[in-house]
Design a protein around this motif. Sequence first.
Motif, PDB file in Angstrom:
ATOM      1  N   PRO A 107       7.043   7.850  29.673  1.00  0.00           N
ATOM      2  CA  PRO A 107       5.466   7.802  29.268  1.00  0.00           C
ATOM      3  C   PRO A 107       5.342   8.573  28.234  1.00  0.00           C
ATOM      4  CG  PRO A 107       5.863   9.398  31.170  1.00  0.00           C
ATOM      5  CD  PRO A 107       7.500   8.573  30.873  1.00  0.00           C
ATOM      6  N   LEU A 108       4.203   7.951  27.417  1.00  0.00           N
ATOM      7  CA  LEU A 108       3.589   8.939  26.233  1.00  0.00           C
ATOM      8  C   LEU A 108       2.178   9.388  26.632  1.00  0.00           C
ATOM      9  CD1 LEU A 108       3.205   9.582  23.448  1.00  0.00           C
ATOM     10  CD2 LEU A 108       2.612   7.402  22.688  1.00  0.00           C
ATOM     11  N   ASN A 109       2.092  10.487  26.523  1.00  0.00           N
ATOM     12  CA  ASN A 109       0.806  11.217  27.291  1.00  0.00           C
ATOM     13  C   ASN A 109       0.015  11.680  25.963  1.00  0.00           C
ATOM     14  OD1 ASN A 109       0.782  10.229  30.095  1.00  0.00           O
ATOM     15  ND2 ASN A 109       2.813  11.693  30.007  1.00  0.00           N
ATOM     16  N   ILE A 110      -1.296  11.468  25.853  1.00  0.00           N
ATOM     17  CA  ILE A 110      -2.105  12.132  24.828  1.00  0.00           C
ATOM     18  C   ILE A 110      -3.334  12.589  25.217  1.00  0.00           C
ATOM     19  CG2 ILE A 110      -3.554  11.237  22.614  1.00  0.00           C
ATOM     20  CD1 ILE A 110      -0.618  11.013  22.109  1.00  0.00           C
ATOM     21  N   ILE A 111      -3.925  13.821  24.937  1.00  0.00           N
ATOM     22  CA  ILE A 111      -5.025  14.296  24.896  1.00  0.00           C
ATOM     23  C   ILE A 111      -6.013  13.939  23.702  1.00  0.00           C
ATOM     24  CG2 ILE A 111      -6.637  15.924  25.641  1.00  0.00           C
ATOM     25  CD1 ILE A 111      -4.173  17.105  27.503  1.00  0.00           C
ATOM     26  N   MET A 112      -7.163  13.550  23.784  1.00  0.00           N
ATOM     27  CA  MET A 112      -8.061  13.309  22.491  1.00  0.00           C
ATOM     28  C   MET A 112      -9.608  13.219  22.946  1.00  0.00           C
ATOM     29  SD  MET A 112      -7.287   9.018  22.427  1.00  0.00           S
ATOM     30  CE  MET A 112      -7.698   8.032  23.553  1.00  0.00           C
ATOM     31  N   THR A 113     -10.145  13.310  21.629  1.00  0.00           N
ATOM     32  CA  THR A 113     -11.738  13.143  21.907  1.00  0.00           C
ATOM     33  C   THR A 113     -12.340  12.181  22.166  1.00  0.00           C
ATOM     34  OG1 THR A 113     -12.091  12.479  19.422  1.00  0.00           O
ATOM     35  CG2 THR A 113     -11.715  15.012  19.918  1.00  0.00           C
ATOM     36  N   PRO A 114     -13.362  11.933  22.434  1.00  0.00           N
ATOM     37  CA  PRO A 114     -14.147  10.555  22.951  1.00  0.00           C
ATOM     38  C   PRO A 114     -14.114   9.707  22.036  1.00  0.00           C
ATOM     39  CG  PRO A 114     -15.492  12.621  24.034  1.00  0.00           C
ATOM     40  CD  PRO A 114     -14.295  12.995  22.987  1.00  0.00           C
ATOM     41  N   ASP A 115     -13.894   9.837  20.628  1.00  0.00           N
ATOM     42  CA  ASP A 115     -13.827   9.276  19.761  1.00  0.00           C
ATOM     43  C   ASP A 115     -12.294   8.792  19.138  1.00  0.00           C
ATOM     44  OD1 ASP A 115     -13.267  11.464  18.282  1.00  0.00           O
ATOM     45  OD2 ASP A 115     -14.763  11.424  16.736  1.00  0.00           O
ATOM     46  N   LYS A 116     -11.458   9.082  20.171  1.00  0.00           N
ATOM     47  CA  LYS A 116     -10.105   8.476  19.945  1.00  0.00           C
ATOM     48  C   LYS A 116      -8.908   9.038  19.189  1.00  0.00           C
ATOM     49  CE  LYS A 116     -11.899   3.765  20.837  1.00  0.00           C
ATOM     50  NZ  LYS A 116     -11.993   2.427  20.306  1.00  0.00           N
ATOM     51  N   ARG A 117      -9.503  10.522  18.817  1.00  0.00           N
ATOM     52  CA  ARG A 117      -8.926  11.405  17.871  1.00  0.00           C
ATOM     53  C   ARG A 117      -7.992  12.236  18.661  1.00  0.00           C
ATOM     54  NH1 ARG A 117     -13.230  13.513  13.653  1.00  0.00           N
ATOM     55  NH2 ARG A 117     -11.581  13.727  12.520  1.00  0.00           N
ATOM     56  N   PRO A 118      -6.921  12.193  18.566  1.00  0.00           N
ATOM     57  CA  PRO A 118      -5.855  12.919  19.544  1.00  0.00           C
ATOM     58  C   PRO A 118      -5.579  14.355  18.827  1.00  0.00           C
ATOM     59  CG  PRO A 118      -4.372  11.551  18.068  1.00  0.00           C
ATOM     60  CD  PRO A 118      -5.954  11.049  17.849  1.00  0.00           C
ATOM     61  N   PHE A 119      -5.416  15.190  19.612  1.00  0.00           N
ATOM     62  CA  PHE A 119      -4.914  16.730  19.299  1.00  0.00           C
ATOM     63  C   PHE A 119      -4.080  17.487  20.434  1.00  0.00           C
ATOM     64  CE2 PHE A 119      -8.650  16.788  22.076  1.00  0.00           C
ATOM     65  CZ  PHE A 119      -8.378  17.863  23.151  1.00  0.00           C
ATOM     66  N   TYR A 120      -3.464  16.587  20.973  1.00  0.00           N
ATOM     67  CA  TYR A 120      -2.312  17.238  21.894  1.00  0.00           C
ATOM     68  C   TYR A 120      -1.468  16.014  22.330  1.00  0.00           C
ATOM     69  CZ  TYR A 120       0.528  20.257  25.012  1.00  0.00           C
ATOM     70  OH  TYR A 120       1.461  20.909  25.555  1.00  0.00           O
ATOM     71  N   SER A 121      -0.130  16.027  22.351  1.00  0.00           N
ATOM     72  CA  SER A 121       0.683  14.960  22.761  1.00  0.00           C
ATOM     73  C   SER A 121       1.959  15.390  23.526  1.00  0.00           C
ATOM     74  CB  SER A 121       1.050  13.914  21.772  1.00  0.00           C
ATOM     75  OG  SER A 121       1.958  14.656  20.859  1.00  0.00           O
ATOM     76  N   GLY A 122       2.455  14.451  24.136  1.00  0.00           N
ATOM     77  CA  GLY A 122       3.856  14.634  24.766  1.00  0.00           C
ATOM     78  C   GLY A 122       4.183  13.488  25.505  1.00  0.00           C
ATOM     79  N   THR A 123       5.620  13.471  26.134  1.00  0.00           N
ATOM     80  CA  THR A 123       5.985  12.525  26.677  1.00  0.00           C
ATOM     81  C   THR A 123       5.855  12.777  28.328  1.00  0.00           C
ATOM     82  OG1 THR A 123       8.346  13.164  26.360  1.00  0.00           O
ATOM     83  CG2 THR A 123       7.390  11.466  25.009  1.00  0.00           C
ATOM     84  N   TYR A 124       7.195  12.909  29.022  1.00  0.00           N
ATOM     85  CA  TYR A 124       6.971  13.316  30.317  1.00  0.00           C
ATOM     86  C   TYR A 124       6.797  14.755  30.510  1.00  0.00           C
ATOM     87  CZ  TYR A 124       9.036  14.972  34.689  1.00  0.00           C
ATOM     88  OH  TYR A 124       9.462  15.515  35.901  1.00  0.00           O
ATOM     89  N   PHE A 125       5.913  14.903  31.700  1.00  0.00           N
ATOM     90  CA  PHE A 125       5.270  16.403  31.696  1.00  0.00           C
ATOM     91  C   PHE A 125       5.510  16.494  33.513  1.00  0.00           C
ATOM     92  CE2 PHE A 125       2.709  15.663  28.242  1.00  0.00           C
ATOM     93  CZ  PHE A 125       2.968  16.930  27.583  1.00  0.00           C
ATOM     94  N   PRO A 126       6.251  17.539  33.909  1.00  0.00           N
ATOM     95  CA  PRO A 126       6.269  17.457  35.452  1.00  0.00           C
ATOM     96  C   PRO A 126       5.029  18.198  36.048  1.00  0.00           C
ATOM     97  CG  PRO A 126       7.330  19.306  34.320  1.00  0.00           C
ATOM     98  CD  PRO A 126       6.920  18.466  33.229  1.00  0.00           C
ATOM     99  N   LYS A 127       4.947  18.331  37.292  1.00  0.00           N
ATOM    100  CA  LYS A 127       3.596  18.949  37.738  1.00  0.00           C
ATOM    101  C   LYS A 127       3.684  20.404  37.502  1.00  0.00           C
ATOM    102  CE  LYS A 127       1.121  19.741  42.172  1.00  0.00           C
ATOM    103  NZ  LYS A 127       1.239  19.798  43.493  1.00  0.00           N
ATOM    104  N   TYR A 128       4.932  21.048  37.961  1.00  0.00           N
ATOM    105  CA  TYR A 128       4.876  22.541  37.667  1.00  0.00           C
ATOM    106  C   TYR A 128       5.647  22.897  36.423  1.00  0.00           C
ATOM    107  CZ  TYR A 128       3.125  22.818  42.248  1.00  0.00           C
ATOM    108  OH  TYR A 128       2.122  22.713  43.434  1.00  0.00           O
TER     109      TYR A 128
END
Length: 666
Positions: A107-128
């Motif tokens: 999986p590809l996971n992105i954190i971005m602003t409401p206007d679709k501009r990303p500032f953090y990314s990663g693939t698989y993240f565990p819970k802890y």
Amino acid sequence: MIEPNNLIKEKSPYLLQHAFNPINWYPWCDEAFERALKEDKPIFLSIGYSTCHWCHFMAKESFEDEDIAKILNKYYISIKVDREERPDIDSYYMKISQIMTGNSGWPLNIIMTPDKRPFYSGTYFPKYTNFNMPGLIDLLPNIYYIYKDSKEDIFNTIENLEEKVKNSYHLKKGKLDSNLIDKSYKYLYDNFDEVYGGFSNEPKFPVPHYMLFLMSYYEKNYNENALYMVEKTVESMYRGGIFDHIEGGFSRYSTDYKWFIPHFEKTLIDNSLLILTLAELYSKTNDDLYKNIAYKTLKYINNNLKDENGAFYCAQDSDSEGEEGKYYLWDYLELKTIFEPEEFERFKEIFDVSKDGNFQGKNILNISKSLKSIPDEDLVFKLFYYKSENRKKPDIDDKIITSWNGIAIASLAKAGRLFNDIELTKMAEKSNNFIYKKLFFDNKLFRRYREEDILTKSHISDYSNMIWGLLELYQSTFKTRYLKSAINLLEKSIEIFYDKNINIFLDSEIDNNELPENTFNIYDDSMPSSNSVMLMNLIRVYKITGTLKYKNIFDSMIDNLAWNFEENYPAMIHSLNALFFSLSDTKEIIITAKNYDQARIFIDYINRNLKNYDTIILKTEKNEIDQISEYSALYPVEDKPVIYICSNQTCSKPIKNLKELRNFYN
């Protein structure tokens, strides 16, 4: 009981897998972005696909977890995207991830602003957090507070990223190295695994377009090593565990360098491209082994990925009953109960079965220590029947994707021609008819069909691969409507995807892009890039029609890709195949006859002797080819068939019987 989230109304099997997560997922839609803007929340974007093992793993560990759901529902607007439905979204954010982390995958996971501009990314993240891998339970709150308290830093990061994204799509004119084709061959030769075939260490992918290039190189240069590399790779893949010896079909890739341990997922694209490779290899060698492997692969597709109306589904999962590969692994004692004692002894010898197993105490069936071809189909059928009665099959992603069906159509049509099997060509025609009935409206192709629902977004790969399929259908049937449809789609592609400023086809329509940047794809991965397929389409249509417009666009694209070829030619092998085509002394073969049946004996003979880049044009009394091809207008239909074989604007004297045709080829 958990209430469904917003994904419950979607048709994508991947999105529906997440419809009962406690996370308030949205599909990619205006409502999600408007809500994020109104509430000033960052967006958590997660991209995957339904047959992805690590997507399943992360879903169980994190997305089905109440603690993670509480954080996401409180601080974020969460969006799920099926990468197969929206390759444009996947391509853009995958580029971001590669730039930010150096990694890519799903999986590809992105954190971005409401206007679709990303500032953090990663693939698989565990819970802890573990093994220096950040856990979502800590990561999500920390990033939220950074977003709220340090917006200036966030926007500096975004601007820096966006500049790097623009630079990563750099195109630069230059002068092509005249030795580029030979350099590409040498790259494959230098990276070839002499022991097991293939062109990398682990994980090892089939990469059919490498093999298609090598067969063209063999044909052009009579280089036996080029053909040997393809044969060695195909035979090693077939003997290993990456091939399903019971049901047919190839898994997506091998996790080891011996083709032994598969990633058990099977896709339409991989198997279609391998059928195409096997058909071409058979045409070069006349070795029935390759034909047999192709038909076993076709059997898999027919049994598992074919819709009742003739179109094809996407893929089969690697997991069943919550375990990767469970459907394909065999316990020694279980096998012993299925067969009679003498049968079991034969089965063990053929398929490398032992008490201790060859993979985590179980057995992956392979014929690495045995013969090239399976000597006892009765044993195979007995195990096939047992599996069908006693094991739960992995799920099928039953989306019908236009692009993927285009590749299947191309492969089946060409295999039908090279195997002289009209039924394969009919399969290709049936899939094409489905696409035009369900996914072609107002002179535009659309992306996905499932349960009478149409995704009305299109991607350049839908057009490029369907044109490919239509051109192969024309060469296999000589029905002019397929050629007309191919040219119509090519014209539409130029109108809505072709950026004349950079001479490249963009991923999304020029006037219908939803992302901060409209991306384009020039580098091959497990399948040829859209622009490489378009290059091949342009030169093929030019060879059939003589229309200079298509050759001029081809030349402009090649000029603008010159620097990229020099810097990254191993990632552009399929584009080089198109360049190879344009530089070769190809034959344009014009056959005139009253009808197809009158010409068939000549067509069959020519097909048996046809080189990769040769083109046949059939002119009959009724097929209206003169409206399309400048070449055919020069040649009248006579009472008996006549063949004109042309190269470099020079044609042979008319050939009027099979004896003269044989003499020409001899």
